[in-house]
Write a protein that holds these residues in place. Structure first.
Motif, PDB file in Angstrom:
ATOM      1  N   VAL A  76      -5.031  17.538  -6.630  1.00  0.00           N
ATOM      2  CA  VAL A  76      -4.221  16.850  -6.723  1.00  0.00           C
ATOM      3  C   VAL A  76      -3.760  15.519  -5.633  1.00  0.00           C
ATOM      4  O   VAL A  76      -3.027  15.890  -4.736  1.00  0.00           O
ATOM      5  N   PHE A  77      -4.190  14.623  -5.990  1.00  0.00           N
ATOM      6  CA  PHE A  77      -3.740  12.951  -4.891  1.00  0.00           C
ATOM      7  C   PHE A  77      -2.598  12.327  -5.679  1.00  0.00           C
ATOM      8  O   PHE A  77      -2.293  12.462  -6.395  1.00  0.00           O
ATOM      9  N   GLU A  78      -2.032  12.398  -5.096  1.00  0.00           N
ATOM     10  CA  GLU A  78      -0.496  12.002  -5.266  1.00  0.00           C
ATOM     11  C   GLU A  78       0.264  10.745  -4.976  1.00  0.00           C
ATOM     12  O   GLU A  78       0.596  11.345  -3.430  1.00  0.00           O
ATOM     13  N   GLU A  79       0.807  10.016  -5.405  1.00  0.00           N
ATOM     14  CA  GLU A  79       1.571   9.390  -4.713  1.00  0.00           C
ATOM     15  C   GLU A  79       3.191  10.027  -3.883  1.00  0.00           C
ATOM     16  O   GLU A  79       3.554  10.432  -3.911  1.00  0.00           O
ATOM     17  N   TYR A  80       3.220   8.660  -2.612  1.00  0.00           N
ATOM     18  CA  TYR A  80       3.876  10.091  -1.861  1.00  0.00           C
ATOM     19  C   TYR A  80       5.766  10.244  -2.471  1.00  0.00           C
ATOM     20  O   TYR A  80       5.964  11.502  -1.971  1.00  0.00           O
ATOM     21  N   GLU A 117       5.459  20.604  -2.727  1.00  0.00           N
ATOM     22  CA  GLU A 117       4.909  20.971  -1.622  1.00  0.00           C
ATOM     23  C   GLU A 117       3.783  19.615  -0.902  1.00  0.00           C
ATOM     24  O   GLU A 117       2.855  19.673  -2.218  1.00  0.00           O
ATOM     25  N   ILE A 118       3.644  19.551   0.153  1.00  0.00           N
ATOM     26  CA  ILE A 118       2.728  18.768   0.409  1.00  0.00           C
ATOM     27  C   ILE A 118       1.489  18.875   1.196  1.00  0.00           C
ATOM     28  O   ILE A 118       2.319  19.448   2.529  1.00  0.00           O
ATOM     29  N   LEU A 119       0.359  19.253   1.604  1.00  0.00           N
ATOM     30  CA  LEU A 119      -0.707  19.945   1.705  1.00  0.00           C
ATOM     31  C   LEU A 119      -0.676  18.620   2.792  1.00  0.00           C
ATOM     32  O   LEU A 119      -1.374  19.649   4.464  1.00  0.00           O
ATOM     33  N   ALA A 120      -1.272  18.173   2.413  1.00  0.00           N
ATOM     34  CA  ALA A 120      -1.523  16.942   3.902  1.00  0.00           C
ATOM     35  C   ALA A 120      -2.094  15.241   3.570  1.00  0.00           C
ATOM     36  O   ALA A 120      -1.506  15.659   2.207  1.00  0.00           O
ATOM     37  N   GLU A 121      -1.549  14.697   4.280  1.00  0.00           N
ATOM     38  CA  GLU A 121      -1.973  13.270   3.826  1.00  0.00           C
ATOM     39  C   GLU A 121      -3.059  12.823   4.080  1.00  0.00           C
ATOM     40  O   GLU A 121      -3.567  12.752   4.980  1.00  0.00           O
ATOM     41  N   VAL A 122      -3.574  12.015   2.683  1.00  0.00           N
ATOM     42  CA  VAL A 122      -4.940  11.243   2.885  1.00  0.00           C
ATOM     43  C   VAL A 122      -4.655   9.684   3.764  1.00  0.00           C
ATOM     44  O   VAL A 122      -4.010   8.966   2.900  1.00  0.00           O
ATOM     45  N   PRO A 167      -0.257   6.749 -10.439  1.00  0.00           N
ATOM     46  CA  PRO A 167       0.791   7.296  -9.731  1.00  0.00           C
ATOM     47  C   PRO A 167      -0.075   9.266  -9.219  1.00  0.00           C
ATOM     48  O   PRO A 167       0.309   9.870  -8.229  1.00  0.00           O
ATOM     49  N   VAL A 168      -0.845   9.741  -9.881  1.00  0.00           N
ATOM     50  CA  VAL A 168      -1.717  10.962  -8.964  1.00  0.00           C
ATOM     51  C   VAL A 168      -2.879  11.346 -10.264  1.00  0.00           C
ATOM     52  O   VAL A 168      -3.758   9.862 -11.181  1.00  0.00           O
ATOM     53  N   MET A 169      -3.019  11.251  -9.229  1.00  0.00           N
ATOM     54  CA  MET A 169      -5.063  11.050  -9.795  1.00  0.00           C
ATOM     55  C   MET A 169      -5.780  12.855  -9.295  1.00  0.00           C
ATOM     56  O   MET A 169      -5.499  13.558  -8.414  1.00  0.00           O
ATOM     57  N   MET A 217       0.752  -1.504  -0.338  1.00  0.00           N
ATOM     58  CA  MET A 217       0.286  -0.100   0.062  1.00  0.00           C
ATOM     59  C   MET A 217       1.056   1.869  -0.016  1.00  0.00           C
ATOM     60  O   MET A 217       1.944   1.502   0.922  1.00  0.00           O
ATOM     61  N   ARG A 218       0.775   1.739  -1.074  1.00  0.00           N
ATOM     62  CA  ARG A 218       1.678   3.389  -1.156  1.00  0.00           C
ATOM     63  C   ARG A 218       0.401   4.519   0.228  1.00  0.00           C
ATOM     64  O   ARG A 218      -0.645   3.988  -0.140  1.00  0.00           O
ATOM     65  N   ARG A 219       1.327   5.148   0.233  1.00  0.00           N
ATOM     66  CA  ARG A 219       1.028   6.356   0.905  1.00  0.00           C
ATOM     67  C   ARG A 219      -0.149   7.444   0.082  1.00  0.00           C
ATOM     68  O   ARG A 219       0.442   7.881  -0.916  1.00  0.00           O
ATOM     69  N   VAL A 220      -0.094   8.855   0.256  1.00  0.00           N
ATOM     70  CA  VAL A 220      -1.077   9.451  -0.718  1.00  0.00           C
ATOM     71  C   VAL A 220      -1.090   9.969  -0.154  1.00  0.00           C
ATOM     72  O   VAL A 220      -1.830  11.182   1.226  1.00  0.00           O
ATOM     73  N   VAL A 221      -0.526  12.044  -0.580  1.00  0.00           N
ATOM     74  CA  VAL A 221      -0.740  12.859  -0.431  1.00  0.00           C
ATOM     75  C   VAL A 221      -1.187  13.760  -1.381  1.00  0.00           C
ATOM     76  O   VAL A 221      -1.324  13.687  -2.447  1.00  0.00           O
ATOM     77  N   ILE A 222      -1.918  15.102  -0.708  1.00  0.00           N
ATOM     78  CA  ILE A 222      -2.095  16.426  -1.491  1.00  0.00           C
ATOM     79  C   ILE A 222      -1.071  17.370  -1.641  1.00  0.00           C
ATOM     80  O   ILE A 222      -0.651  17.496  -0.835  1.00  0.00           O
ATOM     81  N   THR A 223      -0.669  17.517  -3.126  1.00  0.00           N
ATOM     82  CA  THR A 223       0.249  18.517  -3.353  1.00  0.00           C
ATOM     83  C   THR A 223      -0.675  19.714  -4.781  1.00  0.00           C
ATOM     84  O   THR A 223       0.245  20.737  -4.963  1.00  0.00           O
ATOM     85  N   GLY A 224      -2.114  19.049  -4.332  1.00  0.00           N
ATOM     86  CA  GLY A 224      -2.265  20.995  -5.225  1.00  0.00           C
ATOM     87  C   GLY A 224      -3.855  21.182  -5.130  1.00  0.00           C
ATOM     88  O   GLY A 224      -4.821  19.945  -4.881  1.00  0.00           O
ATOM     89  N   ALA A 225      -4.380  22.717  -5.032  1.00  0.00           N
ATOM     90  CA  ALA A 225      -5.268  22.780  -4.302  1.00  0.00           C
ATOM     91  C   ALA A 225      -6.136  24.024  -4.927  1.00  0.00           C
ATOM     92  O   ALA A 225      -5.262  24.802  -5.195  1.00  0.00           O
ATOM     93  N   GLY A 226      -7.516  23.690  -5.484  1.00  0.00           N
ATOM     94  CA  GLY A 226      -7.710  24.955  -5.831  1.00  0.00           C
ATOM     95  C   GLY A 226      -9.319  24.646  -6.242  1.00  0.00           C
ATOM     96  O   GLY A 226     -10.328  23.970  -5.663  1.00  0.00           O
ATOM     97  N   THR A 227     -10.014  25.775  -5.956  1.00  0.00           N
ATOM     98  CA  THR A 227     -11.433  26.542  -6.181  1.00  0.00           C
ATOM     99  C   THR A 227     -12.118  27.413  -6.703  1.00  0.00           C
ATOM    100  O   THR A 227     -11.275  28.184  -6.485  1.00  0.00           O
ATOM    101  N   ILE A 228     -13.035  27.528  -6.698  1.00  0.00           N
ATOM    102  CA  ILE A 228     -14.329  28.372  -6.937  1.00  0.00           C
ATOM    103  C   ILE A 228     -15.457  28.212  -5.946  1.00  0.00           C
ATOM    104  O   ILE A 228     -16.346  27.412  -6.462  1.00  0.00           O
ATOM    105  N   ASN A 229     -16.151  29.546  -5.057  1.00  0.00           N
ATOM    106  CA  ASN A 229     -17.101  28.770  -4.357  1.00  0.00           C
ATOM    107  C   ASN A 229     -17.408  30.410  -3.541  1.00  0.00           C
ATOM    108  O   ASN A 229     -16.853  31.150  -4.263  1.00  0.00           O
ATOM    109  N   PRO A 230     -18.813  30.502  -3.580  1.00  0.00           N
ATOM    110  CA  PRO A 230     -19.261  31.442  -2.512  1.00  0.00           C
ATOM    111  C   PRO A 230     -18.434  32.400  -1.301  1.00  0.00           C
ATOM    112  O   PRO A 230     -18.498  33.434  -0.936  1.00  0.00           O
TER     113      PRO A 230
END
Length: 402
Positions: free
Chosen positions: A232-236, A245-250, A182-184, A1-14
């Motif tokens: 962006v979910f990415e293999e650690y 840059e790693i924002l958090a780990e899932v 490797p990336v989703m 099992m591979r570790r999964v991290v978040i390397t990017g985040a984007g949004t538009i919302n109220p």
């Protein structure tokens, strides 16, 4: 099992047209719910919502693109651009062939559908634009993201009402953890604030006419919102090798089905999803510091969710912080879990817990620390994000500080 991290985040919302603006609004406890600005609003009994204000499609897309992109697709592409740019991932060669896109939406191109129903049934037109079908289909946003960034691997759309984004992100996590990709690129989007969309929700009689007040004894219903959140979910090891840059780990997720009622939530179904996420993440419940609640502001959801959290966490529930950012941006339906994941990132990275605004009076059936009205500084190790949908479909994500 591979570790999964978040390397990017984007949004538009109220609350904002990007991540920094959104997090600033969450820290300030700002409300993005306001009177609706739309055609035939006088025919609606519900006249408030979390609209994305100040957004002009013409400043982001050309005429040909606008003829192809429903508003929900536009939101998705804007959020994806921010997330992929932050991650620094370039999809080419083998990486492009193996990476994928899994996005959530409940209604897809409802604005397009609404406009064309009007044209045919109200205005009596016999022809519609040739791109109506590719514009309104639920997989349109996913397909346009894959085309724009050359992402050629497993790509599809999840539609499970209000849990769509969390289901999509859970599946994306599974693909990366298993080594399938490797990336989703993952998350969700919704733009249901059209006349027909609001009129349909009015029929359920679960909507508030004045505000969204989750967990407060004075709550009187949910408020719709719109927008997108993409990650962006990415293999650690892949992320580390390229210096991202790693924002958090899932760390885990779980799904459950109430198998009981099409609209009423189930305490046991929600609790099974929460327990499952803890188990999948191998996370002791005492290490969880924050839960981003589903917290819709309806009488049924809020007390059921609090009961489920109490069942799972036992005495530790009294030391948990649990807030609903729907009080600020409204309920983004299929896109809601994605935008709400930003609150978890803020808690883990910045040590700031987003508040539940509009809180007026304690409810004995919601007797948890709901971080009322004002953001709070707190250092936490792990967080959960809850999503519980109509149809009894539940999805919970577990994250840890990077």
């Amino acid at each position: 099992m591979r570790r999964v991290v978040i390397t990017g985040a984007g949004t538009i919302n109220p609350l904002g047209h990007d991540v920094p603006a959104t997090l600033e609004a969450m820290r300030e406890g700002r409300c993005g719910i306001a009177p609706l600005d739309m055609r035939d609003v006088d025919r609606l009994s519900i006249r408030i919502g979390g609209q994305v204000k100040g957004y002009e499609p013409e400043t982001r897309f050309n005429r040909q693109q606008i003829s192809l992109y429903d508003r929900y697709t536009q939101f998705t592409l804007i959020a994806a651009e921010e997330a992929i740019a932050q991650s620094g991932v370039v999809f080419d060669g083998d990486l492009a062939a193996r990476s994928g896109v899994v996005l959530g939406t409940s209604g897809g191109g409802l604005t397009t559908q609404d406009e064309n129903y009007r044209a045919v049934y109200e205005e009596g037109k016999n022809r519609v634009h040739p791109f109506v079908v590719p514009k309104l289909m639920n997989n349109a946003a996913c397909s346009h993201v894959s085309m724009q960034w050359n992402i050629q691997g497993p790509s599809f759309t999840v539609a499970s009402a209000c849990a769509s984004s969390n289901h999509a992100m859970g599946l994306a996590f599974s693909f990366v953890r298993s080594g399938m990709a490797p990336v989703m690129v993952t998350g969700g989007s919704e733009s249901m604030l059209c006349f027909g969309g609001i009129k349909a929700w009015e029929g359920l009689r679960v909507m508030s006419k004045d505000a969204c007040r989750p967990f407060s004894a004075t709550r009187n219903g949910m408020v719709q919102g719109e927008g997108a959140g993409v990650f962006v979910f990415e293999e650690y090891e892949h992320a580390r090798a390229r210096g991202a840059e790693i924002l958090a780990e899932v760390t885990g997720y779980a799904m459950s089905s109430d198998a009981s009622d099409i609209v009423m939530p189930s305490r046991t179904g929600a609790a099974r999803a929460i327990r499952g996420a803890l188990s999948d993440a191998r996370l002791d419940r005492d290490r969880v510091g924050y839960i981003n609640a589903h917290g819709t502001g309806t009488a049924a959801n809020d007390k059921t969710e609090c009961a489920a959290v109490s069942d799972v966490f036992g005495p530790h529930a009294d030391r948990l912080m649990i807030s609903s950012t729907k009080s600020m941006h409204g309920h983004l339906i299929g896109g809601t879990g994605a935008v709400e994941l930003l609150a978890c990132l803020m808690a883990l990275r910045d040590g700031v817990i987003a508040p539940t605004i509009g809180y007026e009076e304690p409810d004995p059936e919601c007797a948890l620390d709901v971080v009322p009205n004002t953001a709070r500084e707190a250092r936490i190790e792990a967080a959960l994000s809850n999503a519980f949908a109509f149809g009894g479909l539940n999805a919970v994500l577990a994250l840890a500080r990077a």
